[in-house]
Design a protein around this motif. Structure first.
Motif, mmCIF file in Angstrom:
data_model
loop_
_atom_site.group_PDB
_atom_site.id
_atom_site.type_symbol
_atom_site.label_atom_id
_atom_site.label_comp_id
_atom_site.label_asym_id
_atom_site.label_seq_id
_atom_site.Cartn_x
_atom_site.Cartn_y
_atom_site.Cartn_z
ATOM 1 N N LEU A 191 0.812 -1.217 0.000
ATOM 2 C CA LEU A 191 0.000 0.000 0.000
ATOM 3 C C LEU A 191 0.850 1.274 0.000
ATOM 4 C CD1 LEU A 191 -2.895 1.013 0.025
ATOM 5 C CD2 LEU A 191 -2.836 0.929 2.522
ATOM 6 N N ASP A 192 1.895 1.288 0.799
ATOM 7 C CA ASP A 192 2.748 2.472 0.903
ATOM 8 C C ASP A 192 3.381 2.788 -0.460
ATOM 9 O OD1 ASP A 192 4.099 4.506 2.573
ATOM 10 O OD2 ASP A 192 5.898 3.417 1.961
ATOM 11 N N ASN A 199 2.543 6.074 -2.700
ATOM 12 C CA ASN A 199 3.665 6.962 -3.033
ATOM 13 C C ASN A 199 3.877 7.079 -4.548
ATOM 14 O OD1 ASN A 199 4.807 8.294 -0.738
ATOM 15 N ND2 ASN A 199 5.240 6.266 0.067
ATOM 16 N N GLU A 209 1.382 7.235 -6.569
ATOM 17 C CA GLU A 209 0.372 8.247 -6.917
ATOM 18 C C GLU A 209 0.890 9.652 -6.589
ATOM 19 O OE1 GLU A 209 -2.442 7.962 -8.472
ATOM 20 O OE2 GLU A 209 -2.811 5.808 -8.430
ATOM 21 N N ILE A 210 1.608 9.771 -5.478
ATOM 22 C CA ILE A 210 2.163 11.076 -5.091
ATOM 23 C C ILE A 210 3.195 11.540 -6.131
ATOM 24 C CG2 ILE A 210 3.646 12.235 -3.378
ATOM 25 C CD1 ILE A 210 2.150 10.609 -1.219
ATOM 26 N N GLU A 211 4.060 10.624 -6.552
ATOM 27 C CA GLU A 211 5.063 10.962 -7.582
ATOM 28 C C GLU A 211 4.370 11.381 -8.877
ATOM 29 O OE1 GLU A 211 8.151 11.438 -7.717
ATOM 30 O OE2 GLU A 211 8.873 10.686 -5.810
ATOM 31 N N LYS A 212 3.309 10.639 -9.226
ATOM 32 C CA LYS A 212 2.569 10.931 -10.464
ATOM 33 C C LYS A 212 1.940 12.322 -10.372
ATOM 34 C CE LYS A 212 -1.624 9.275 -11.413
ATOM 35 N NZ LYS A 212 -2.668 8.250 -11.511
ATOM 36 N N LEU A 213 1.317 12.626 -9.235
ATOM 37 C CA LEU A 213 0.669 13.924 -9.056
ATOM 38 C C LEU A 213 1.704 15.055 -9.084
ATOM 39 C CD1 LEU A 213 -1.883 15.592 -8.469
ATOM 40 C CD2 LEU A 213 -1.469 15.224 -6.035
ATOM 41 N N LYS A 214 2.861 14.797 -8.505
ATOM 42 C CA LYS A 214 3.926 15.809 -8.495
ATOM 43 C C LYS A 214 4.299 16.173 -9.933
ATOM 44 C CE LYS A 214 8.680 16.409 -6.895
ATOM 45 N NZ LYS A 214 9.855 15.727 -7.368
#
Lengths: 166, 133
Positions: free
Chosen positions: A88-89, A93, A95-100
């Motif tokens: 999950l982590d 993460n 998704e966070i990289e993708k959004l960034k």
């Protein structure tokens, strides 16, 4: 799945956007150990197709694995599913990289263009396109207004600063 | 492009130069945008600028210097363009609660999105960013 994990608001919303409300009900009854789809159906009270659909979506997101066993008598295959909580982590993460990257791309676009919009239609044009239309809305012929996007630029920078950028 | 429009305006006043405040007033853009574009032109070595004070207002006077007698861009004036370098840090360490994916209570529409990703024109993304305004 461990309720504590689902209490994290981002984790909860992540799963809700991935598998929907019915999927969340399925997730709540899945233990850490192996379980069959029929057993999940009994526990959650949803139809088998909904349960299987949820399991396959989670599998595709690499959050679920399965093993199958063939019955020696009937030849039927039984699938044993198990959740991969440890993944999950990494998944979130990613998704966070993708959004960034998406926000950086959006920031570059906002920062390097000038925009014009029509007060009657929710359309927005970059300078070149607005100039091509003679700074008039192609839908209603009203004059296009210059749109100050400095607040949007600041907002994206502020968001990116949460990751230590800017 | 806006950059070309501004450059043409500056080039049209080759001898006297032109005030930055006159550029944004003439074109009808805001001063901040004008400043950004002129900075880019300056970094490319196409224009130079000097401070000028008119009454209580301070602005730049800008001259076009982009080409020499052979029509070539003056290489010696070209500086690397400004670039915002984002620091590479370990994301997981900074976001234990993953809150970067949220604005207020709303999850970024990019999460689990299967649509063709066009951040520049995505309405859902724009609406999400608007929550910050």
């Amino acid at each position: 799945m461990d309720r504590e994990v689902l209490e994290n608001p981002v984790v909860y919303k992540y799963f809700k956007s991935l598998i929907g409300d019915d999927g969340l009900k399925v997730l709540e009854v899945i233990p850490d150990s192996e379980i069959t789809d029929e057993r999940i159906t009994e526990l959650v009270g949803l139809d088998l197709n909904t349960v299987r659909r949820t399991l396959y979506i989670l599998y595709e997101s690499r959050l679920m694995k399965y093993r199958r066993e063939k019955s020696e008598n009937s030849g039927w295959l039984t699938y044993y599913w198990q959740i991969k909580v440890d993944e999950l982590d990494r998944v979130i993460n990613d998704e966070i990289e993708k959004l960034k990257k998406i926000l950086e791309q959006k920031l570059e676009f906002e920062d390097s263009n000038v925009f014009y919009s029509c007060k009657y239609h929710s359309v927005r044009f970059v300078f070149d396109d607005a100039a091509q239309f003679g700074f008039k809305c192609p839908y209603c012929e009203e004059s296009l207004d210059y749109e100050d996007n400095s607040l949007v630029i600041d907002a994206i920078k502020r968001k990116l600063s949460e990751l230590g950028s800017f | 492009m806006l950059e070309n429009t501004i450059l043409e305006l500056i080039a049209s006043e080759e001898k006297e130069g032109i005030r930055q405040s006159d550029i944004w007033k003439q074109i009808g853009i805001d001063s901040r945008t004008c400043s950004r574009v002129v900075t880019r032109l300056e970094n490319k070595g196409l224009v130079i600028r000097e401070w000028e004070t008119i009454g209580n207002t301070r602005t730049y006077r800008i001259w076009y210097v982009g080409k020499d007698g052979n029509g070539e861009v003056k290489v010696e004036q070209i500086e690397p363009p400004e670039k915002v370098e984002l620091e590479e840090k370990s994301v997981s360490k900074l976001t234990d609660d993953y809150s970067f994916l949220l604005i207020e209570d709303t999850l970024a529409p990019c999460v689990n999105c299967n649509e063709m990703c066009e951040p520049e024109t995505c309405i859902k993304l724009a609406e999400w960013i608007n929550l910050l305004l």
